[in-house]
Design a protein around this motif. Sequence first.
Motif, PDB file in Angstrom:
ATOM      1  N   THR A  55     -79.798 -48.772 132.844  1.00 47.05           N
ATOM      2  CA  THR A  55     -79.668 -48.675 131.394  1.00 47.05           C
ATOM      3  C   THR A  55     -80.831 -49.413 130.765  1.00 47.05           C
ATOM      4  O   THR A  55     -81.312 -50.397 131.300  1.00 47.05           O
ATOM      5  N   SER A  56     -81.306 -48.898 129.674  1.00 49.95           N
ATOM      6  CA  SER A  56     -82.420 -49.538 128.981  1.00 49.95           C
ATOM      7  C   SER A  56     -82.474 -48.999 127.557  1.00 49.95           C
ATOM      8  O   SER A  56     -81.632 -48.231 127.134  1.00 49.95           O
ATOM      9  N   THR A  57     -83.496 -49.387 126.848  1.00 50.84           N
ATOM     10  CA  THR A  57     -83.647 -48.914 125.477  1.00 50.84           C
ATOM     11  C   THR A  57     -84.181 -47.493 125.473  1.00 50.84           C
ATOM     12  O   THR A  57     -84.783 -47.026 126.437  1.00 50.84           O
ATOM     13  N   ILE A  58     -83.971 -46.827 124.385  1.00 53.05           N
ATOM     14  CA  ILE A  58     -84.460 -45.466 124.224  1.00 53.05           C
ATOM     15  C   ILE A  58     -85.951 -45.526 123.901  1.00 53.05           C
ATOM     16  O   ILE A  58     -86.370 -46.341 123.093  1.00 53.05           O
ATOM     17  N   PRO A  59     -86.762 -44.676 124.557  1.00 57.55           N
ATOM     18  CA  PRO A  59     -88.189 -44.717 124.260  1.00 57.55           C
ATOM     19  C   PRO A  59     -88.465 -44.413 122.789  1.00 57.55           C
ATOM     20  O   PRO A  59     -87.725 -43.673 122.150  1.00 57.55           O
ATOM     21  N   GLN A  60     -89.518 -45.015 122.282  1.00 57.46           N
ATOM     22  CA  GLN A  60     -89.887 -44.840 120.883  1.00 57.46           C
ATOM     23  C   GLN A  60     -90.262 -43.384 120.621  1.00 57.46           C
ATOM     24  O   GLN A  60     -91.053 -42.794 121.346  1.00 57.46           O
ATOM     25  N   ALA A 131     -85.535 -53.752 113.648  1.00 55.70           N
ATOM     26  CA  ALA A 131     -86.485 -53.801 114.766  1.00 55.70           C
ATOM     27  C   ALA A 131     -87.587 -54.802 114.441  1.00 55.70           C
ATOM     28  O   ALA A 131     -87.852 -55.098 113.277  1.00 55.70           O
ATOM     29  N   LYS A 132     -88.213 -55.314 115.492  1.00 60.59           N
ATOM     30  CA  LYS A 132     -89.322 -56.252 115.320  1.00 60.59           C
ATOM     31  C   LYS A 132     -90.606 -55.543 115.748  1.00 60.59           C
ATOM     32  O   LYS A 132     -90.628 -54.810 116.730  1.00 60.59           O
ATOM     33  N   GLN A 152     -93.579 -51.492 118.146  1.00 56.97           N
ATOM     34  CA  GLN A 152     -92.247 -52.095 118.191  1.00 56.97           C
ATOM     35  C   GLN A 152     -92.164 -52.989 119.422  1.00 56.97           C
ATOM     36  O   GLN A 152     -92.610 -52.634 120.507  1.00 56.97           O
ATOM     37  N   GLN A 153     -91.573 -54.154 119.227  1.00 53.29           N
ATOM     38  CA  GLN A 153     -91.392 -55.116 120.316  1.00 53.29           C
ATOM     39  C   GLN A 153     -90.014 -54.927 120.924  1.00 53.29           C
ATOM     40  O   GLN A 153     -89.069 -54.548 120.242  1.00 53.29           O
ATOM     41  N   GLY A 154     -89.903 -55.234 122.227  1.00 56.68           N
ATOM     42  CA  GLY A 154     -88.633 -55.076 122.969  1.00 56.68           C
ATOM     43  C   GLY A 154     -87.568 -55.886 122.490  1.00 56.68           C
ATOM     44  O   GLY A 154     -86.675 -55.975 121.886  1.00 56.68           O
TER      45      GLY A 154
END
Length: 154
Positions: A55-60, A131-132, A152-154
């Motif tokens: 699992t991870s973040t969705i790509p930009q 978001a950062k 965008q930063q993680g």
Amino acid sequence: MRRLVIKKRFLHKNGRPFGYGVLFVAGISVLALPGCTTSGLDMFSRTQVDRSVKTSTIPQAAPTSDSISDEVTVGNAVTSADISKTAGQPLAWANASTGSAGVIDKIVENNDSGVICRQFTTTRHSYVGIAKFAGKTCLVNSGNWQLMSFQQQG
């Protein structure tokens, strides 16, 4: 004298014995139940946890007109800021056309290789979420500021 014993059976409307139908439905339910529960009740399998699933973040996604408009707004706020007066204080920004807003919490100006650049970090509060971002804008030959990066930063 002979005794006559009469055996009673409970019958459904169609004449089948009531007891067999109940046993059949109960047996199917018991066999199907472990498939609907957690592995703690799975008596027939030795299945291990699948560790290959990540699992991870969705790509930009590709930039939209709203995100580009926000980038320009942040770039304008960074380039118009008087760094001598802000001295590390947060700088708020808002984009009326997208409804986004945020806070630029760090601006650092440097003069690497004769080009004046400002690196910054900011937040963006939008309908998508919070978001950062980290960015860099530089003064180009024409005397205008150009946004070099906005990631965008993680």
